[in-house]
Write a protein that holds these residues in place. Sequence first.
Motif, PDB file in Angstrom:
ATOM      1  N   SER A  25       0.813  -1.214   0.000  1.00  0.00           N
ATOM      2  CA  SER A  25       0.000   0.000   0.000  1.00  0.00           C
ATOM      3  C   SER A  25       0.851   1.271   0.000  1.00  0.00           C
ATOM      4  O   SER A  25       0.315   2.365  -0.126  1.00  0.00           O
ATOM      5  CB  SER A  25      -0.905   0.010   1.236  1.00  0.00           C
ATOM      6  OG  SER A  25      -0.104   0.266   2.368  1.00  0.00           O
ATOM      7  N   GLY A  26       2.159   1.142   0.176  1.00  0.00           N
ATOM      8  CA  GLY A  26       2.982   2.337   0.335  1.00  0.00           C
ATOM      9  C   GLY A  26       3.534   2.868  -0.974  1.00  0.00           C
ATOM     10  O   GLY A  26       3.626   2.131  -1.960  1.00  0.00           O
ATOM     11  N   ALA A  63      -2.766  17.140   1.123  1.00  0.00           N
ATOM     12  CA  ALA A  63      -3.976  16.326   1.245  1.00  0.00           C
ATOM     13  C   ALA A  63      -4.526  15.961  -0.127  1.00  0.00           C
ATOM     14  O   ALA A  63      -4.894  14.803  -0.385  1.00  0.00           O
ATOM     15  CB  ALA A  63      -5.020  17.069   2.066  1.00  0.00           C
ATOM     16  N   LEU A  64      -4.585  16.939  -1.005  1.00  0.00           N
ATOM     17  CA  LEU A  64      -5.164  16.686  -2.328  1.00  0.00           C
ATOM     18  C   LEU A  64      -4.313  15.719  -3.142  1.00  0.00           C
ATOM     19  O   LEU A  64      -4.824  14.908  -3.907  1.00  0.00           O
ATOM     20  CB  LEU A  64      -5.336  18.005  -3.087  1.00  0.00           C
ATOM     21  CG  LEU A  64      -6.416  18.927  -2.516  1.00  0.00           C
ATOM     22  CD1 LEU A  64      -6.510  20.202  -3.338  1.00  0.00           C
ATOM     23  CD2 LEU A  64      -7.769  18.210  -2.505  1.00  0.00           C
ATOM     24  N   TRP A  65      -3.020  15.830  -2.985  1.00  0.00           N
ATOM     25  CA  TRP A  65      -2.119  14.939  -3.738  1.00  0.00           C
ATOM     26  C   TRP A  65      -1.575  13.830  -2.843  1.00  0.00           C
ATOM     27  O   TRP A  65      -0.447  13.424  -2.968  1.00  0.00           O
ATOM     28  CB  TRP A  65      -0.972  15.755  -4.342  1.00  0.00           C
ATOM     29  CG  TRP A  65      -1.356  16.452  -5.611  1.00  0.00           C
ATOM     30  CD1 TRP A  65      -1.303  15.941  -6.866  1.00  0.00           C
ATOM     31  CD2 TRP A  65      -1.847  17.785  -5.729  1.00  0.00           C
ATOM     32  NE1 TRP A  65      -1.750  16.870  -7.771  1.00  0.00           N
ATOM     33  CE2 TRP A  65      -2.098  18.021  -7.118  1.00  0.00           C
ATOM     34  CE3 TRP A  65      -2.153  18.805  -4.825  1.00  0.00           C
ATOM     35  CZ2 TRP A  65      -2.602  19.229  -7.601  1.00  0.00           C
ATOM     36  CZ3 TRP A  65      -2.647  19.997  -5.301  1.00  0.00           C
ATOM     37  CH2 TRP A  65      -2.876  20.208  -6.683  1.00  0.00           C
ATOM     38  N   ARG A  66      -2.419  13.394  -1.939  1.00  0.00           N
ATOM     39  CA  ARG A  66      -1.935  12.471  -0.905  1.00  0.00           C
ATOM     40  C   ARG A  66      -1.409  11.167  -1.475  1.00  0.00           C
ATOM     41  O   ARG A  66      -0.566  10.525  -0.872  1.00  0.00           O
ATOM     42  CB  ARG A  66      -3.055  12.173   0.091  1.00  0.00           C
ATOM     43  CG  ARG A  66      -4.224  11.422  -0.523  1.00  0.00           C
ATOM     44  CD  ARG A  66      -5.410  11.403   0.403  1.00  0.00           C
ATOM     45  NE  ARG A  66      -6.616  10.944  -0.285  1.00  0.00           N
ATOM     46  CZ  ARG A  66      -7.351  11.723  -1.062  1.00  0.00           C
ATOM     47  NH1 ARG A  66      -7.017  12.992  -1.236  1.00  0.00           N
ATOM     48  NH2 ARG A  66      -8.421  11.243  -1.674  1.00  0.00           N
ATOM     49  N   SER A 126       0.088  10.754  -4.428  1.00  0.00           N
ATOM     50  CA  SER A 126       1.185  10.844  -5.396  1.00  0.00           C
ATOM     51  C   SER A 126       2.449  11.293  -4.674  1.00  0.00           C
ATOM     52  O   SER A 126       2.419  11.637  -3.491  1.00  0.00           O
ATOM     53  CB  SER A 126       0.837  11.843  -6.493  1.00  0.00           C
ATOM     54  OG  SER A 126       1.188  13.143  -6.075  1.00  0.00           O
ATOM     55  N   TRP A 127       3.505  11.316  -5.411  1.00  0.00           N
ATOM     56  CA  TRP A 127       4.783  11.683  -4.811  1.00  0.00           C
ATOM     57  C   TRP A 127       4.786  13.148  -4.367  1.00  0.00           C
ATOM     58  O   TRP A 127       5.528  13.531  -3.465  1.00  0.00           O
ATOM     59  CB  TRP A 127       5.940  11.431  -5.777  1.00  0.00           C
ATOM     60  CG  TRP A 127       5.861  12.293  -7.009  1.00  0.00           C
ATOM     61  CD1 TRP A 127       5.203  12.013  -8.158  1.00  0.00           C
ATOM     62  CD2 TRP A 127       6.437  13.590  -7.181  1.00  0.00           C
ATOM     63  NE1 TRP A 127       5.317  13.054  -9.039  1.00  0.00           N
ATOM     64  CE2 TRP A 127       6.077  14.033  -8.472  1.00  0.00           C
ATOM     65  CE3 TRP A 127       7.224  14.412  -6.356  1.00  0.00           C
ATOM     66  CZ2 TRP A 127       6.469  15.264  -8.965  1.00  0.00           C
ATOM     67  CZ3 TRP A 127       7.618  15.641  -6.862  1.00  0.00           C
ATOM     68  CH2 TRP A 127       7.233  16.060  -8.155  1.00  0.00           C
ATOM     69  N   ILE A 128       3.916  13.953  -4.972  1.00  0.00           N
ATOM     70  CA  ILE A 128       3.909  15.374  -4.619  1.00  0.00           C
ATOM     71  C   ILE A 128       3.579  15.549  -3.141  1.00  0.00           C
ATOM     72  O   ILE A 128       4.266  16.261  -2.398  1.00  0.00           O
ATOM     73  CB  ILE A 128       2.874  16.154  -5.465  1.00  0.00           C
ATOM     74  CG1 ILE A 128       3.261  16.067  -6.936  1.00  0.00           C
ATOM     75  CG2 ILE A 128       2.808  17.623  -5.016  1.00  0.00           C
ATOM     76  CD1 ILE A 128       2.306  16.753  -7.880  1.00  0.00           C
ATOM     77  N   GLY A 129       2.523  14.838  -2.727  1.00  0.00           N
ATOM     78  CA  GLY A 129       2.123  14.934  -1.320  1.00  0.00           C
ATOM     79  C   GLY A 129       3.254  14.552  -0.395  1.00  0.00           C
ATOM     80  O   GLY A 129       3.589  15.279   0.542  1.00  0.00           O
ATOM     81  N   SER A 130       3.848  13.420  -0.670  1.00  0.00           N
ATOM     82  CA  SER A 130       4.931  12.943   0.188  1.00  0.00           C
ATOM     83  C   SER A 130       6.121  13.890   0.169  1.00  0.00           C
ATOM     84  O   SER A 130       6.740  14.147   1.197  1.00  0.00           O
ATOM     85  CB  SER A 130       5.398  11.555  -0.264  1.00  0.00           C
ATOM     86  OG  SER A 130       4.353  10.639  -0.112  1.00  0.00           O
TER      87      SER A 130
END
Lengths: 516, 293, 310
Positions: free
Chosen positions: B19-20, C120-123, C125-129
């Motif tokens: 899931s990650g 939150a919105l891009w949670r 995808s890599w953008i969020g992270s």
Amino acid sequence: MKHLLTATALVAALSGMAGAAELTVAAANVSSYLDPGKDHSNVGSQFYFNSFDPLIHKDYSKADPEWQPGLATEWTLIEPTVMELKLRPGVTFHNGEQMTADDVVFSLNRMFQATFPPYQVRMRDRLSNFDHAEKVDDHTVRIHVKREEPLFETLLNLQQTFIIPEDYTKALSGDPKVAEDSDYEAFAMAPVGTGPYRIAEFVPGQKIVWERFDGFWGEQAPLDRVNVIQVGEVASRLTALRTGEADIATNIAPDQLSTIEADPTLKVVGGATPLFHVMIMNQNHPKLQDARIRQALMLAIDRNLLNEALWLGKAVVPDSHTMEEFGPFYMPELKTFEYNPERAKELLAEAGYDGSEITFDTQGSYYTNGMLAAQAITEMWNAVGIKASIRDLPKWSGNDPEMMARNWSNPMYFNDPFGSFGVMWAPGGPSQSEGRFNTDETYAEIWDRFRFSKDIEARKAAYAELMDHMAKDPAVLPLYRPYESWAMRTDLNWAPKPGHIPYVLDFRAGSVALTN
Amino acid sequence: MTAFPMIARNTALGAFWASGDRIQRLALVLGAALALAALAAPLIAGFDPTAQSLISRLRPPLGFEGARPGHWLGTDELGRDLLSRCLYGLRLTLSLALMGATLGLMLGGLLGVLAGVAGKRIDAVIMTAVDTQIAIPFTLVALFMLSVFGSSLTVMVLVLGLAGWEQYARILRGEVMRLMQMPFIEAARAAGASPLRIALTHVLPNVVSPVVVQFTLSLSNIILLESTLSFLGLGVQPPTATLGAMVGVGRDYMPNAPWIVLAPALLILAVTFCVQILGDWLRDRADVRLRAR
Amino acid sequence: MITLALRRLFRAAFTFFVIVTLVFFATRMSGSPLDFIIGEGLSAEDRATLIRYYELDRPWWDQYRAFLGALFDGNFGLSFIERRPVSTMVAERLWPSAQLLLAATAVTLLLAIPLGVVAALWRNSWIGSAVMSVAFMGYAVPNFVLAVFLVLVFAFWLNWLPVVGNGTPWHFILPTVTLSAAMIAAIMRFTRNAMLDVLGQDYMRTARAKGLDEGRVVVKHGLRNAGITILSVVGLQIAALAASGSVVVETIFAWPGMGELLVNAAIRRDYPVLQFGVLTVALAVILINTCVDIAYTWADPRLRRSGARR
């Protein structure tokens, strides 16, 4: 991007600008109060000399005392216990008052016959032989001592006997005709003296601003204004020099010297301060009552290694509690303290050391390299078989019966063994009162000869006996005279003068110059 | 609303891994490596972390001029091996953080839930304690405890545990109060479910998410707090190594021997990074509402 | 509503009283100021004299009564060490502290909330992270390491910014950045999580089902609802910072603030300063929290109902 800085008002206040000669000092500490009478801290001693004068000055460029006229122009012993002093005419305090014999008598008697408790403390530890001062006429005073005083000039050169104005002080609070405790408290927030700089602004713990005092009786001060600002963090102090926010930074630890030396616009001056970092030991702690254990603790410490490693070899490791600044009383021939780990092990075995833990107290980074030395010392103890550990306490523990050993500093308060060793280790003095040092009649008798003999050789012989006593039943080990550094702009000529007590920031005529 | 299968699925590491995203997986691997290094510190450290060598202080890491063979990361201000101190420091720092955070969770959690379900008197008492804790500068609380009880690792754990309890209490009280008003709880209550059953089946799964977030936050907070205490000279007693103590002392050497700060600071960064990312990940997985989508 | 606010205020006043009492006794338990007043190494006689002079031998109930009395007549006494009114000492530092706090809070909010929404919105995808990771950096490095690092880079090497004191707006940059860096991640994280909570609510599903663009819905509905949670977290953060977070920054940037005053007073056992200083900080923190609480309850209809009922 440098314009960013120069555009600001800040820089207008900085030195090196055309016209006004102005300096900014980034100090590790700024005092919480300014009263030369009650203060004897290393922080405070930085600040008094620019604003106050003693009756008897000396040539501060020499370590050996060479007395010079101060606020007194002549002084003679008219009786064995009475000194008469002629006062300098035309001396003005920063508030415009003329200095008279009344001010001198007031300043001295506030210490000699102290009623204000903080003054009583200083009176007892160094001025207890003085009885009183009296006015003869407007420009003559007499000072009476209880017993013949071999250190008359020395003690009238002390920070604690600097002269302050009587009327001004008395009027600070309550009845303007009476000297109340609250007057002395108020004085410490708004100090006034006769020195070449007046204290124009003082915010405790933050800053001091000196301005040249045009009414000074001697040679005019070379600087118009000096700002001292407290910058506690060493990285920030060094940086303030680079950004031009400061011209001098105090208390640069040896490990930071390389950073300054790498910058051609900056330099470092320094020297071994007339002060010992010492290790004190509690003679009365149950685990340390056997003197051999304490001797072993001392013998196990390789002070030269500490010097080489922590002070880059720039500190001075003494063989006894003695320093050149003692003048005729400098006694390098005494060999009181040495390093001998084998002997330490033998003594521990003889004393039947039971392997119990021995603690070394330190107060964080209160002393330069204090924490490093504490760790190194405990490691050295471990090496001879002592189970050692550190107690890092946010407080003084010298009066704690649990204290076994700890670091302390023993400054030279004035140029005499009495001004260094003597203040701390007198019979009935602070160390004994705190319950970690014992004296007996023999010690007291030797002490008396050391303190009051008029003959230099007799005093020296007595001092040697005291040192011998301390070696046999030790309570203190001087570790080294630390190397203290001030970093500054290369075009600034300033260095600590050897005639001063530790840490004095002397900006009087002849002591500082800009060479641009 | 069934909670237990969710927890069961979460413990299945494979599903979790799947899931990650990349950053989350990196954090998991890095975190595992750090934990392993901490556990195995006595085995892999090449030197005694307190053994000094005063003649070789402040030596740089291998590959730089003046380095000493064997000291991979160089030596510190007393000539001790930096790598060994980092490993032991990591070990002690992680232990302190876990113990402190757990202590805070137990104390704060208990009081928070109690405040949420008990009457308003108890609630008022507990919330006054919370407000008191929040309003007193924590450095002063630490200073007080250290000067009264002396400085030892036990006292340090207590200090660090005290540092976060009020957050748990506030969060749990709020969540519990909110949930108690929810229709499904009222329904369960009406259906005759025991308070314990309600707590386990309905309340617990709902508070897991904020508590996990708070736990991870407080783990890192405690690590940072420990370093702040060291900055103020109130940290763990030397010569014991913790990451906080190492940066606290080392900061004076940043201009001329940056490695003695960089190494422990990067470790703090790495630990905090892992804890936070893993916390968020767990939270996303555990959140009832998000999972429903 | 008014009764609720009143009750909240009453609790605040009670908390204040508890703190005042705690501080009074805690300071006296932690040691004596004597060694810091004149310097260590006092003889027994000196100690006795000074204890009398500073009235440290006054019975505690007498001192406590005087202290409580000061709450009404405003005479909190003199510092043991500086011998000037503690109110002057606190007043000297309150405004610089508040200035720094306000600057740091403003910067934090301006950056953290938008970034939290993005995370939150891009949670998935890599953008969020990535956004979260970068913010963590600021949070995860010990504050003083970051501060010294900034000092070395921007002042020592680049020579762009000043480091000492609070003289000009330029002086604000480095301390503000240092303080904000520690707060941004936390606020951002709570914003993100609060947004995620909102995203899971039924009305969001409805909104999405109506075919509305998620981003716009989030900003419109989500942020408004999540705002309540964010508000409370911001309140807490500011309170925490006001209470203890700034001593490190003040020390490094020679900023004349409250944190340094309090820590020094605690170390030197300057009871009067400590008492009045903690009291001031506590009052500020309680005020912030009480306001946040009332706003929180007022903004959340469910709590308002329950609050009115309980």
